[in-house]
Scaffold this motif. Structure first.
Motif, PDB file in Angstrom:
ATOM      1  N   GLY A 224       0.283  -1.449  -0.375  1.00 19.48           N
ATOM      2  CA  GLY A 224      -0.037   0.048  -0.025  1.00 19.48           C
ATOM      3  C   GLY A 224       1.020   1.338  -0.117  1.00 19.48           C
ATOM      4  O   GLY A 224       1.863   1.100  -0.378  1.00 19.48           O
ATOM      5  N   PRO A 225       0.260   2.001   0.429  1.00 18.60           N
ATOM      6  CA  PRO A 225       1.108   3.575   0.995  1.00 18.60           C
ATOM      7  C   PRO A 225       2.556   3.507   1.655  1.00 18.60           C
ATOM      8  O   PRO A 225       2.914   3.933   0.990  1.00 18.60           O
ATOM      9  CB  PRO A 225      -0.389   4.350   1.545  1.00 18.60           C
ATOM     10  CG  PRO A 225      -0.630   3.793   1.485  1.00 18.60           C
ATOM     11  CD  PRO A 225      -1.159   2.296   1.143  1.00 18.60           C
ATOM     12  N   LEU A 226       2.436   2.626   1.993  1.00 23.89           N
ATOM     13  CA  LEU A 226       3.520   2.380   2.730  1.00 23.89           C
ATOM     14  C   LEU A 226       4.818   2.566   2.380  1.00 23.89           C
ATOM     15  O   LEU A 226       5.391   2.881   2.537  1.00 23.89           O
ATOM     16  CB  LEU A 226       4.103   1.038   3.712  1.00 23.89           C
ATOM     17  CG  LEU A 226       4.848   0.368   5.285  1.00 23.89           C
ATOM     18  CD1 LEU A 226       4.629   1.423   5.827  1.00 23.89           C
ATOM     19  CD2 LEU A 226       4.175  -0.648   5.777  1.00 23.89           C
ATOM     20  N   MET A 227       4.620   1.742   0.709  1.00 23.57           N
ATOM     21  CA  MET A 227       5.602   1.424   0.109  1.00 23.57           C
ATOM     22  C   MET A 227       6.337   3.341   0.084  1.00 23.57           C
ATOM     23  O   MET A 227       7.443   3.913  -0.055  1.00 23.57           O
ATOM     24  CB  MET A 227       5.434   1.366  -1.038  1.00 23.57           C
ATOM     25  CG  MET A 227       6.807   0.528  -2.116  1.00 23.57           C
ATOM     26  SD  MET A 227       7.897  -0.622  -0.492  1.00 23.57           S
ATOM     27  CE  MET A 227       9.096   0.475  -1.843  1.00 23.57           C
ATOM     28  N   THR A 228       5.751   3.912  -0.355  1.00 24.98           N
ATOM     29  CA  THR A 228       5.766   5.559  -0.629  1.00 24.98           C
ATOM     30  C   THR A 228       6.153   6.201   0.472  1.00 24.98           C
ATOM     31  O   THR A 228       7.508   6.934   0.562  1.00 24.98           O
ATOM     32  CB  THR A 228       5.079   6.423  -0.594  1.00 24.98           C
ATOM     33  OG1 THR A 228       4.269   5.471  -2.136  1.00 24.98           O
ATOM     34  CG2 THR A 228       5.056   7.585  -1.711  1.00 24.98           C
TER      35      THR A 228
ATOM     36  N   TRP B 595      -2.197   5.758  -5.665  1.00 23.74           N
ATOM     37  CA  TRP B 595      -3.047   7.011  -5.938  1.00 23.74           C
ATOM     38  C   TRP B 595      -4.665   6.821  -5.679  1.00 23.74           C
ATOM     39  O   TRP B 595      -4.627   6.538  -5.399  1.00 23.74           O
ATOM     40  CB  TRP B 595      -3.343   8.322  -7.064  1.00 23.74           C
ATOM     41  CG  TRP B 595      -1.886   8.319  -8.049  1.00 23.74           C
ATOM     42  CD1 TRP B 595      -0.783   7.947  -8.712  1.00 23.74           C
ATOM     43  CD2 TRP B 595      -1.042   9.568  -7.520  1.00 23.74           C
ATOM     44  NE1 TRP B 595       0.143   9.068  -8.841  1.00 23.74           N
ATOM     45  CE2 TRP B 595       0.225   9.829  -8.073  1.00 23.74           C
ATOM     46  CE3 TRP B 595      -1.708  10.578  -7.181  1.00 23.74           C
ATOM     47  CZ2 TRP B 595       0.629  10.972  -8.169  1.00 23.74           C
ATOM     48  CZ3 TRP B 595      -0.820  11.607  -7.074  1.00 23.74           C
ATOM     49  CH2 TRP B 595       0.476  11.863  -7.267  1.00 23.74           C
ATOM     50  N   PRO B 596      -4.753   8.034  -4.706  1.00 24.30           N
ATOM     51  CA  PRO B 596      -6.004   7.817  -3.928  1.00 24.30           C
ATOM     52  C   PRO B 596      -7.202   7.640  -5.007  1.00 24.30           C
ATOM     53  O   PRO B 596      -7.431   8.264  -6.210  1.00 24.30           O
ATOM     54  CB  PRO B 596      -6.344   9.342  -3.751  1.00 24.30           C
ATOM     55  CG  PRO B 596      -5.408  10.057  -3.871  1.00 24.30           C
ATOM     56  CD  PRO B 596      -3.954   9.385  -3.731  1.00 24.30           C
ATOM     57  N   SER B 597      -7.883   6.762  -4.565  1.00 25.63           N
ATOM     58  CA  SER B 597      -9.459   6.757  -5.473  1.00 25.63           C
ATOM     59  C   SER B 597     -10.091   7.743  -5.529  1.00 25.63           C
ATOM     60  O   SER B 597     -10.344   8.856  -5.208  1.00 25.63           O
ATOM     61  CB  SER B 597     -10.211   6.004  -5.202  1.00 25.63           C
ATOM     62  OG  SER B 597     -10.197   5.902  -3.291  1.00 25.63           O
ATOM     63  N   GLY B 705      -1.806  13.782  -2.267  1.00 20.09           N
ATOM     64  CA  GLY B 705      -2.238  12.525  -2.771  1.00 20.09           C
ATOM     65  C   GLY B 705      -1.831  11.018  -1.980  1.00 20.09           C
ATOM     66  O   GLY B 705      -3.007  10.608  -1.576  1.00 20.09           O
ATOM     67  N   LEU B 706      -0.481  11.117  -1.055  1.00 20.11           N
ATOM     68  CA  LEU B 706      -0.084  10.031  -0.126  1.00 20.11           C
ATOM     69  C   LEU B 706      -1.334  10.918   1.101  1.00 20.11           C
ATOM     70  O   LEU B 706      -1.500   9.598   1.652  1.00 20.11           O
ATOM     71  CB  LEU B 706       1.280  10.042   0.004  1.00 20.11           C
ATOM     72  CG  LEU B 706       1.874   9.382   1.229  1.00 20.11           C
ATOM     73  CD1 LEU B 706       1.323   8.078   0.587  1.00 20.11           C
ATOM     74  CD2 LEU B 706       3.292   9.490   1.331  1.00 20.11           C
ATOM     75  N   ILE B 710      -3.973   7.528   2.887  1.00 14.82           N
ATOM     76  CA  ILE B 710      -3.757   7.137   3.625  1.00 14.82           C
ATOM     77  C   ILE B 710      -5.139   7.427   4.529  1.00 14.82           C
ATOM     78  O   ILE B 710      -5.019   6.714   5.308  1.00 14.82           O
ATOM     79  CB  ILE B 710      -2.334   7.706   3.731  1.00 14.82           C
ATOM     80  CG1 ILE B 710      -1.275   6.808   3.623  1.00 14.82           C
ATOM     81  CG2 ILE B 710      -2.968   7.150   6.059  1.00 14.82           C
ATOM     82  CD1 ILE B 710      -0.105   8.177   4.425  1.00 14.82           C
ATOM     83  N   THR B 711      -5.676   8.552   4.327  1.00 14.99           N
ATOM     84  CA  THR B 711      -7.054   8.621   5.293  1.00 14.99           C
ATOM     85  C   THR B 711      -7.613   7.478   4.716  1.00 14.99           C
ATOM     86  O   THR B 711      -9.122   7.747   5.217  1.00 14.99           O
ATOM     87  CB  THR B 711      -7.459   9.948   5.041  1.00 14.99           C
ATOM     88  OG1 THR B 711      -7.304  10.374   3.850  1.00 14.99           O
ATOM     89  CG2 THR B 711      -6.601  10.922   6.389  1.00 14.99           C
ATOM     90  N   GLU B 712      -7.861   7.165   3.733  1.00 17.78           N
ATOM     91  CA  GLU B 712      -9.034   6.463   2.583  1.00 17.78           C
ATOM     92  C   GLU B 712      -8.913   4.818   3.632  1.00 17.78           C
ATOM     93  O   GLU B 712      -9.467   4.013   3.743  1.00 17.78           O
ATOM     94  CB  GLU B 712      -8.326   5.845   1.286  1.00 17.78           C
ATOM     95  CG  GLU B 712      -9.821   6.954   0.230  1.00 17.78           C
ATOM     96  CD  GLU B 712      -8.887   6.522  -0.711  1.00 17.78           C
ATOM     97  OE1 GLU B 712      -8.152   5.469  -1.130  1.00 17.78           O
ATOM     98  OE2 GLU B 712      -8.995   7.540  -2.138  1.00 17.78           O
TER      99      GLU B 712
END
Lengths: 527, 796
Positions: A224-228, B595-597, B705-706, B710-712
């Motif tokens: 998930g976003p953890l990679m970023t 990327w966020p949806s 975006g990040l 993450i809040t999603e």
């Protein structure tokens, strides 16, 4: 309010068993340095007693760190939590062999610097805080090495950054301010990225405790976003560690302060960044390390080569050494890029070696300047005749930094090259060896110009023209003892590397096999 | 551990290091005569190894070892067999006379003690190298010989040529050493074997590896640089800048043979493959020819000898490279012969230089009367070098011709090369031994007379040893040659060594041809020299020049590269830093598809939209602001709007803090602006504006975006729950944020308090300390890193 409101089962929230007396050593480095720093601050006007206070407290620090390392080697990873709050809720200090070794090495370097400072720092420098800054720098450094909480790590980075800034501007000369501005701004960017990444990490995992993070990433993966976030961490600490291409701050600032300050910086600052990278990508997010390993390898190779290339381009001794600091960072990153136990051990060993040898080299450069009147290779000369002692010291350090036997730099180089060859990373091995050769040329030039040549550039063949200070006048025991201490360690580690080898392997095994670390934090419930 | 047994090898190897430590003191006490007691050390080592000879000749080998770095599997161990014993004897035996010679040669030199020290350090390193069993141990001693050689070549350090030669030797041999290290580590990684003795017992353990070619090339990289094989030969003649004892010891008799030693040592496991028998003879042969031809060109006695050393090393590599048994017998004999005669001849050259004041062969002549002993020693050594009976050089040549002529394969080529090389070697031997002594007496810078016993002991002893080895040919064969050949071949081999050839064979005829050719060439030496000089002038370029060009290229590239990346401009640093930051956000977000949806339209109330609009307009105002002051204040608008948002979403503490911070920063920044001598506005050209704007946008978009992504995700509330549960009950506080600050995470607060104090100290340091002197001019010169100095020192 009824008393019953407060009658909860404390064992649900707190550690109930008493902390074993020996475990207090974990917190001792912070107590000692803060207390010492405060005392030095109180003795601000009394510039003669400040060095004494600092030396006493730093000696205590060395003893505490040595005791801590002994205890870790004896008992395994140690954990202590602030306020007894159960991890991961409170702040944990978790000490393994890597952290304890680096803390010990750093404290030795700080002690050496405190002694060296007697001669190098004038009374105005003392009045405006050399010794308090030095001691609090050690608070930050030791705190960073020993903490088991990633936000707490950020706090120690801040302590370290601000105290290093204080050291950097002592003296207030123009070049210093130019360097300090670049140093501060670029480092604040890195620190801020670290903070942002930590906030985002908390958003993803809901925890700040390192062991808890390791546990969670092991089960959730890094898809998930953890990679970023991992990439952000890599960038932040790569800047701190002065990796290419985000190392502008180091060559811009290391040649500006008093030489003892540069010596401490060269030894410690970048290594804290490397430590954080090893900790985060070794222990906390090993899967992210796997994904990034090629990138890290490229950065590592670029850092070692651009570092040594920078050194070859310099005629100012301090700048040259600054670039060698960078070059060494590349070797440590190479260990991280490969990520196997032996490679990580190589990185840890290299960090210890680099801390000792770079500090000693800067101090030696200070003596060279004292004797020869300049830091410029164009102006130096004749030092071989002036002081055989200095020549011997420089030569041994030069071979050590080039990774030649029988000095401390040889063993980590062998470990890293060996690990690279075993893993089929021939290009990493090649880069490390090439860097070693180019480093030999870079320091060989210093030796040839400053020591062997008879005088400044343009001296006629066979002539000894340098007008040199008498070694006695450059400084007495306060100058030679710290150099002798560090050089002695460089030689001993080179001749008898067994202890360091074991310690480095222990440190690496915690990173590769984190079970002991997790159990130390969460108890035997972890499998 | 007995004193005489193989266990004492440790003592034998470490003794020179101890001698190195006491040498300066001994010299301070006794002056040049310290050479006598000091020479006892190598003499004792020689006797020790001589005592091992009968056992070793009987086929025994010893591997004394102690643990060194068990955690990494390194032991401090030695391998005593025929090959290493012969080398140890040469090192300690020649070393004994070199110490004596150095006593006479550098008599009265202020650094004579240091010189002895370096020589002993080298001796210890060299012994460790040839005896080393553990590969890492061996390698360490290998590098130590490079380091000590560096110190010795640069001994006369005030001369630029010495300094250059020293660094050149270090770079070439040290660089080769790194290849060797890689080779050894690969061997360990591939086979799991860490010591030479086990490796040698392993048969095809290396040859069967797929990576054998790489291993071989890496090992050859080490051996060829150390033993000055073409095209790495150039450092060796330059190393003649060293005082003559060094040339005699390191750069002819011992150190330069380390490469040959390694090839012989590893022949049983690396040799006898197509690659081996191709590369080694070719490079060895070229080196032999290049060496002898360049030797002819020289007029300096030492340089003539140096180039023939290069040639001899080429000959040894060529012979070892054939993997023919007989050729290897020849190589071993030649190795012994060469060490003896070349050591002696170098010392002769040094004595002539010392006594006559020059070593230019064209300025010398007629010294036979003044220096009869030296002349005699020179003749004996030169006869051996020429390959004439009754000297060991003759036997060596017989055997090597016998080895090359009869073999299968490209034996004609090898023999022809050997023949030309040997003939030219004879020319040089004659030139060195005869020209300075015969003919009419030439006036020399110093009035020449015989040197003291310290100076002639060495040449006499070594040249006589060359005679003795030949006269007692049988013993030489049994005790020295057979054990060594057995080591090199990896199987027990009996070599019958005779001084008198048993029959008139090809070898004898080739010997005669060699001598005849040599005599003819000697008579034409001056013409030959002139021809070589013309040829070299026509070529105009050699590896020596190439070395300078490479180093200069590296240094100048380093200069331009470093000026490029570290130009000193803060705006460039910042731009690049943020560029990397933008990439660090955008690239992984894209590659991992995170990327966020689609962003849903937020369900805001009208006043919330209003606040958002204020924040946005504040940012817009920053961008269009004409002056810096307006921009600062506009940034404050955005900050206040954010503070209001915090308040609206239930974080009053945070909101209050934000108000404070924004207010203070606007005020402080505005105050600072009034004191700074800056232009009121910040004009940037269009291109940087676009670039920097794009980068800023990239960082912003990436972070946003990040964060949205993450809040999603669902948030892990375990910490919040814990704090809620225990904040009041255990920590006795109703405001959870406060309890977090002072209790749950009070330790962080403690650290932050330290930060605040430090920041105050920094401010104090910045404000109050003033530079004592107005050294501004000097500082400007050295200021900042803009003033990155141009490096003109391209040459070493």
């Amino acid at each position: 309010m009824a008393a019953s409101d407060y009658s909860v089962d404390l064992s649900q929230a707190m550690r109930m068993d008493a902390v074993p007396p020996g475990d207090w050593l974990m917190i001792a480095p912070l107590v000692i340095t803060i207390l010492g720093g405060a005392l030095c601050l109180m003795a601000r006007k009394n510039t003669d007693s400040q060095p004494k206070i600092a030396i006493i407290f730093l000696t205590l620090l060395v003893l505490a760190c040595a005791g801590l390392l002994a205890r870790v080697l004896d008992k395994g990873v140690l954990t202590m939590v602030a306020g007894n709050w159960l991890p991961p809720f409170g702040i944990a200090f978790t000490v393994d062999a890597m952290g304890a070794t680096l803390a010990l090495t750093s404290s030795i370097v700080a002690l050496a610097a405190a002694v060296f400072g007697i001669n190098d720092i004038d009374s105005s420098g003392r009045r405006y805080g050399f010794y308090p800054f030095l001691l609090l720098l050690m608070t930050g450094v030791c705190g960073a090495f020993l903490t088991g909480d990633i936000f707490n790590l950020y706090v120690w980075f801040e302590v370290l950054l601000i105290s290093s800034f204080g050291l950097l501007v002592l003296g207030n000369e123009r070049a210093q301010l130019d360097g300090a501005v670049k140093y501060a701004l670029l480092n604040i960017i890195a620190t801020t990225l670290f903070l942002i990444a930590t906030g985002l990490l908390y958003g993803i995992l809901g925890t700040l405790n390192m062991a808890d993070i390791a546990r969670k990433t092991a089960s959730s993966g890094v898809d998930g976003p953890l990679m970023t976030v991992a990439v952000l961490y890599f960038l932040a600490f790569a800047m701190k560690a002065a990796a290419f291409p985000v190392n502008f701050w180091l060559p811009a600032s290391y040649h500006t302060p008093r030489i003892v300050v540069a010596a401490v910086f060269a030894g410690l600052l970048t290594k804290v960044g490397v430590y954080a990278l090893l900790r985060i990508f070794g222990l906390l997010m090993p899967e992210a390390r796997l994904v990034l390993s090629d990138l890290i390898a490229v950065v590592a190779i670029a850092t070692m080569l651009t570092g040594v290339i920078g050194a070859l381009a310099q005629t100012d001794l301090r700048r040259l050494l600054g670039y060698l600091v960078i070059s060494g960072i590349g070797s440590m990153l190479a260990g991280l890029a490969m990520g196997t136990g032996p490679a990580m051990a190589g990185a840890i060993f290299y960090a210890v070696h680099s801390i000792l040898v770079m500090t000693a080299l800067y101090m030696t450069a200070g003596v060279m300047r004292g004797l020869g009147g300049s830091y410029s290779l164009r102006e130096l000369g004749g030092l071989y005749r002036a002081s055989p002692l200095l020549a011997a010291a420089f030569l041994m350090l030069a071979f050590a930094v080039s990774g030649l036997p029988p000095f401390s730099g040889f063993w980590p180089k062998v470990l890293l090259v060996d690990a690279a060859l075993r893993d089929g990373h021939g290009w990493i091995a090649g880069a490390i060896l090439l860097t070693g050769l180019l480093t030999t040329i870079a320091v060989g030039r210093v030796w040839i110009y400053a020591f062997w040549r008879g005088g400044a550039e343009g001296t006629a063949d066979g002539q000894l023209t340098a007008s040199l200070a008498v070694p006695r006048e450059v400084g007495g025991a306060a100058v030679w003892m710290p150099i002798a201490l560090l050089l002695g360690l460089v030689v001993i580690i080179g001749l008898q590397p067994e202890f360091m080898m074991q310690v480095a392997q222990r440190g690496a095994s915690t990173l590769v096999e984190p079970l002991g670390y997790l159990r130390s934090v969460f108890g035997d419930i972890v499998q | 551990m007995s004193i005489t047994g193989p266990e004492a090898t440790f003592a034998a190897v470490l003794a020179p290091f101890a001698a190195a430590a006491i040498a300066p003191f001994a010299t301070r006490l006794l002056g040049a005569n310290a050479a006598w007691p000091l020479a006892v050390v190598p003499a004792a080592i020689f006797l020790f190894f001589a005592g091992l000879v009968p056992d070793v000749a009987g086929g025994a080998s010893f591997t004394p070892a102690v643990d060194w770095v068990p955690a990494y599997g390194v032991s401090f161990s030695f391998y005593v067999d025929g090959l290493s014993t012969l080398f140890a004897l040469l090192i300690s035996g020649i070393g004994t006379f070199i110490i004596l010679y150095a006593g006479g040669y550098l008599k009265g030199h202020p650094h004579q003690g240091r010189f002895f020290s370096f020589l002993f350090l080298f001796m210890g390193a060299m012994l460790g190298l040839v005896l080393g069993n553990d590969l890492i141990t061996l390698f360490i001693f290998w590098e130590l010989t490079s380091i000590t050689s560096f110190l010795l070549i640069g001994f006369d350090h005030l001369r630029a040529a010495s300094r250059r030669a020293a660094l050149q030797a270090l770079v070439v041999t040290g660089g080769g050493g790194l290849l060797l290290l890689a080779g050894f580590l690969m061997i360990i990684a591939l086979t799991g074997v860490t010591d030479m003795a086990t490796l040698l017992a392993g048969g095809d353990i290396l040859r069967e590896q797929a990576l054998y070619p790489l291993v071989l090339l890496l090992v050859l990289g080490g051996a060829f640089t150390k033993s000055a094989q073409f095209p790495f030969h150039f450092w060796l003649p330059n190393a003649m800048e060293a005082p003559t004892p060094v040339s005699a010891f390191l750069h002819s008799a011992t150190m330069v043979k380390a490469g040959v030693y390694l090839l012989m040592r590893m022949h049983p496991v690396l040799g006898d493959t197509a690659m081996w028998t191709t590369i080694l003879p070719i490079f060895g042969g070229i080196t032999l020819l290049v060496g002898t031809l360049l030797a002819v060109r020289q007029t300096d006695l030492k340089l003539m000898l140096a180039y023939t050393t290069v040639a001899s090393l080429g000959l040894l590599v060529m012979l070892t490279g054939t993997s023919w048994e007989k050729a290897i017998e020849g190589a071993v004999l030649y190795l012994l012969a060469h060490s003896l005669f070349k050591g002696a001849l170098f010392m002769v050259a040094g004595t002539i230089d010392h006594e006559a004041g020059t070593r230019d062969v064209t300025k010398l002549g007629g010294l036979r009367g003044a220096m009869p002993i030296t002349f005699a020693a020179a003749c004996l050594a030169a006869l051996s070098m020429s390959g004439l009976p009754p000297f060991v050089g003759f036997i060596a040549k017989e055997y090597l011709y016998a080895g090359t002529w009869g073999a299968t394969g490209a034996h004609q080529a090898v023999t022809a090369v050997a023949l030309i090389g040997n003939a030219l070697m004879l020319v040089i031997a004659a030139a060195v031994a005869l020209k300075p002594f015969l003919g009419p007496k030439v006036e020399t810078p110093k009035h020449a007379h015989e040197g003291p016993v310290l100076l002639f002991a060495g040449p006499v002893a070594l040249s006589l040893a060359g005679l003795a080895a030949a006269v007692m040919a049988h013993a030489t064969g049994v005790y020295f040659i057979s054990p060594v050949v057995s080591s090199v071949l990896g199987t027990a081999t009996e070599v019958e060594v005779h001084l008198i050839p048993g029959y008139i064979g090809a070898a004898l005829i080739l010997s005669m041809v060699t001598v005849a050719l040599g005599i003819v060439l000697y008579l034409k030496l001056d013409a030959l020299r002139a021809a070589m000089a013309r040829t070299l002038a026509a070529i105009g370029w050699g590896p020596d020049k190439g070395f300078d060009q490479v180093i200069a290229g590296i240094v100048s590239f380093s200069g331009s590269f470093t000026r490029l990346v570290q130009g000193g401009r803060m705006d460039v640093y910042m731009t690049l830093t943020f560029l990397v930051t933008a990439l660090a956000l955008l690239v992984p977000l894209t590659l991992t598809g995170n990327w966020p949806s689609a962003v849903p339209m937020p369900d805001f109330r009208f006043y919330e939209w209003g606040i958002l609009a204020i924040a946005a307009s504040g940012l817009f105002a920053v961008l269009v602001a004409k002056t810096r002051l307006t921009a600062i204040v506009s940034l404050g608008i955005q900050g206040f709007a954010v503070a209001v948002i915090f308040m609206l979403f239930g974080a009053p503490d945070l909101s209050f803090t934000q108000f404070m911070v924004e207010t203070l920063s606007v005020v402080i920044l505005a105050l600072v602006m009034t004191r700074l001598n800056l232009r009121p506005s910040d004009h940037r050209p269009m291109l940087p504006r676009i670039v920097q704007g794009t980068i800023a946008l990239g960082v912003g978009v990436g972070l946003a975006g990040l964060l949205m992504r993450i809040t999603e995700l669902s948030f892990d509330r375990s910490l919040s729950d814990f704090f809620e549960a225990y904040s009041r009950t255990i920590a006795h506080g109703r405001n959870i944020v406060n309890v977090i600050l002072v209790d749950f995470r009070g330790f962080d607060t403690f650290g932050e308090i330290a930060v605040v104090m430090l920041a105050g100290l920094c401010v104090l340091a910045l404000i109050r300390v003033r530079p004592k002197h107005a050294r501004e001019e000097a500082l400007d010169r050295a200021a900042g890193d803009e003033a990155l100095q141009k490096s003109g020192e391209a040459r070493l």
